[in-house]
Design a protein around this motif. Structure first.
Motif, PDB file in Angstrom:
ATOM      1  N   ALA A 184       0.832  -1.207   0.000  1.00 49.77           N
ATOM      2  CA  ALA A 184       0.000   0.000   0.000  1.00 49.77           C
ATOM      3  C   ALA A 184       0.862   1.251   0.000  1.00 49.77           C
ATOM      4  O   ALA A 184       0.578   2.226  -0.710  1.00 49.77           O
ATOM      5  N   LEU A 185       1.945   1.243   0.768  1.00 55.59           N
ATOM      6  CA  LEU A 185       2.846   2.400   0.805  1.00 55.59           C
ATOM      7  C   LEU A 185       3.581   2.578  -0.521  1.00 55.59           C
ATOM      8  O   LEU A 185       3.791   3.698  -0.979  1.00 55.59           O
ATOM      9  N   ARG A 186       3.981   1.463  -1.126  1.00 52.34           N
ATOM     10  CA  ARG A 186       4.648   1.568  -2.429  1.00 52.34           C
ATOM     11  C   ARG A 186       3.733   2.231  -3.466  1.00 52.34           C
ATOM     12  O   ARG A 186       4.156   3.135  -4.195  1.00 52.34           O
ATOM     13  N   MET A 187       2.489   1.779  -3.530  1.00 55.09           N
ATOM     14  CA  MET A 187       1.577   2.296  -4.542  1.00 55.09           C
ATOM     15  C   MET A 187       1.182   3.745  -4.273  1.00 55.09           C
ATOM     16  O   MET A 187       1.083   4.563  -5.186  1.00 55.09           O
ATOM     17  N   LEU A 191       6.012   4.622  -5.548  1.00 54.56           N
ATOM     18  CA  LEU A 191       6.033   4.459  -7.003  1.00 54.56           C
ATOM     19  C   LEU A 191       5.780   5.755  -7.767  1.00 54.56           C
ATOM     20  O   LEU A 191       6.386   5.964  -8.829  1.00 54.56           O
ATOM     21  N   PRO A 192       4.912   6.679  -7.295  1.00 59.05           N
ATOM     22  CA  PRO A 192       4.761   7.942  -8.032  1.00 59.05           C
ATOM     23  C   PRO A 192       6.053   8.733  -8.148  1.00 59.05           C
ATOM     24  O   PRO A 192       6.243   9.485  -9.112  1.00 59.05           O
ATOM     25  N   LEU A 193       6.963   8.579  -7.170  1.00 58.81           N
ATOM     26  CA  LEU A 193       8.255   9.249  -7.272  1.00 58.81           C
ATOM     27  C   LEU A 193       9.253   8.443  -8.089  1.00 58.81           C
ATOM     28  O   LEU A 193      10.101   9.011  -8.782  1.00 58.81           O
ATOM     29  N   LEU A 231      13.029   4.773  -0.572  1.00 57.51           N
ATOM     30  CA  LEU A 231      12.997   5.793  -1.615  1.00 57.51           C
ATOM     31  C   LEU A 231      14.307   6.541  -1.738  1.00 57.51           C
ATOM     32  O   LEU A 231      14.581   7.160  -2.762  1.00 57.51           O
ATOM     33  N   GLY A 232      15.148   6.486  -0.690  1.00 55.09           N
ATOM     34  CA  GLY A 232      16.346   7.302  -0.669  1.00 55.09           C
ATOM     35  C   GLY A 232      16.026   8.764  -0.416  1.00 55.09           C
ATOM     36  O   GLY A 232      16.753   9.658  -0.841  1.00 55.09           O
TER      37      GLY A 232
END
Length: 453
Positions: A184-187, A191-193, A231-232
């Motif tokens: 859920a956090l990835r989506m 992922l938008p970044l 994400l870095g």
């Protein structure tokens, strides 16, 4: 161990055919890809017993070491391969990561640039940003491509651009279990970044907010820090003392300054712990100035224009989501509540593996300890380990040498520790789910409160 059916099937197949080298190698790689580093290490070692000089297996084991922060063993494993003529360039990049972890920036830079010169497809932009470029005086350096409008120059992992901003050193690989929460956090946030062109095609911008809620000690703060590391991005953790002030108007200014700092350091994960104290229901407040804090918080989440918070990922955590003002759940704000559940048996075993990976261990049966720690959350499991370590230290001091931890040590410690607050939290959640859920906001909790809690 993950509950992924494919991975379980591979494990069972490897158990039935322990001498099947391709099968063991495939299982090890799958475990590595999913972030189960301790198990991946064991499988790669088992595969090396079957094929001691296999370069692919050795490289896989070296990558496990690098991701675990064991840079010396990684370099020792890679050294024979690097000395071979025509060594694959990807191994040079892996060696560069290990050398950088050992503090040899010049050596890492040399390895990296040599690998990329031979095969540009192995380029790692994140690694390149951390290395000192090799500049040849006779060849002018090409100008760097223009960064996105919201991007700030990336500071080194060990420093921050200003006080209060840090760089997380952990990723989702360091978070056991919670696969649904991580997805859920990835989506929603990551992922938008990471894939801005794809998301912009659908009108989705980088940024947004997620409300993490669940029982105390389940890993909400750890998960937020891992999201920044994945994400870095910069990470800003906001406590109540950073915002609340006795003078009227000062709390609102502190909140504004915090968001401004995140915008200066984007991409940035801005994390509010115990957010119910800053975002409580205005209908429950008797003083006007406390309602103004909530109003200011809502205004900052909206931003002064539609691009104001692009690249700012707001994560908020609370043990009491029902006390958060409903306005925060409006789309564009903290519009996606994500339940962080107590760990199940497989997740507890994985948490214990992560907690124990830097400790001297005998052969361990983490599944047995996981079965003995039902209703324990991550904080409780850390307490079990701390108690076991203290007991083992007494033995080691008497013996004059480190004595490895055993399964028996953890089981003894688990019998002396009681789970903290999960049952109490579930009892409270049951009241809201069963009697104050007309809007359906807490439907996600229904299977939990109707279960064995």
């Amino acid at each position: 161990m993950s509950d992924d059916a494919g991975l379980q099937a591979l494990r069972e197949a490897a158990r039935l055919s322990p001498d099947n080298l391709p099968l063991r190698q495939l299982l090890a790689q799958q475990l590595l890809d999913k972030g189960y580093l301790a198990e991946a290490e064991a499988e790669f070692r088992a595969a090396l017993v079957l094929s001691p000089k296999n370069p692919d297996i050795t490289a896989g084991l070296a990558e496990v070491f690098v991701r675990q922060g064991q840079h010396g063993p990684a370099l020792a494993a890679l050294e024979p391969l690097l000395a071979t003529p025509g060594c694959p360039p990807r191994l040079g990049v892996l060696a560069a990561r290990a050398l950088l972890g050992e503090g040899d920036t010049a050596g890492a830079s040399a390895r990296y640039h040599d690998a990329v010169a031979r095969d540009p497809s192995v380029a790692d932009p994140d690694l390149a940003a951390r290395l000192t470029p090799l500049v040849t005086p006779s060849i002018p350096q090409a100008p760097a491509p223009a960064a996105p409008a919201y991007a700030a120059p990336a500071p080194s992992p060990s420093s921050s651009s200003e006080e209060g901003v840090e760089r997380a050193k952990i990723t989702f690989a360091d978070v056991a279990g919670m696969d649904t929460v991580k997805e859920a956090l990835r989506m929603k946030l990551l992922l938008p970044l990471q894939q801005p062109e794809l998301f912009s095609a659908f009108g989705k911008r980088a940024g947004g907010g997620v409300l993490l809620y669940g029982p105390p000690g389940a890993g909400k703060t750890h998960l937020a820090r891992a999201a920044a590391g994945e994400l870095g991005a910069a990470f800003v953790s906001v406590g109540l003392s950073d915002i609340l002030d006795m003078y009227i108007g000062s709390s609102e200014r502190n909140l504004r300054a915090t968001f401004d700092m995140a915008r200066r350091n984007r991409p940035c994960v801005l994390f509010f712990d115990e957010v119910d104290a800053l975002a409580a229901r205005r209908s429950d407040m008797r003083q006007a100035h406390t309602r103004q804090i909530v109003n200011q918080f809502l205004a900052e989440l909206d931003g002064v224009d539609q691009d104001a918070n692009e690249g700012v990922l707001v994560l908020a955590a609370t043990n009491a989501p029902w006390y958060v003002d409903a306005a925060f759940r409006r789309p564009g704000r903290l519009d996606q509540p994500v339940f962080v559940p107590p760990p199940d048996l497989a997740a507890r075993a994985a948490i214990l593996r992560i907690l124990c990976r830097d400790k001297p261990l005998a052969e361990m049966d983490f599944d047995a300890v996981a079965r003995a720690t039902e209703h324990f959350v991550g904080a409780d499991l850390k307490g079990v380990l701390d108690r076991a370590v203290e007991a083992k230290l007494h033995e080691s001091i008497k013996a004059g040498r480190p004595i490895p931890l055993t399964t028996h040590d953890l089981l003894n410690a688990a019998r002396a520790v009681r789970p903290t607050a999960v049952r109490e939290w579930m009892a409270t959640a049951r009241n809201y789910v069963m009697h104050a859920n007309d809007s359906g906001a807490w439907d996600e909790l229904m299977p939990w409160v109707k279960g064995k809690w």
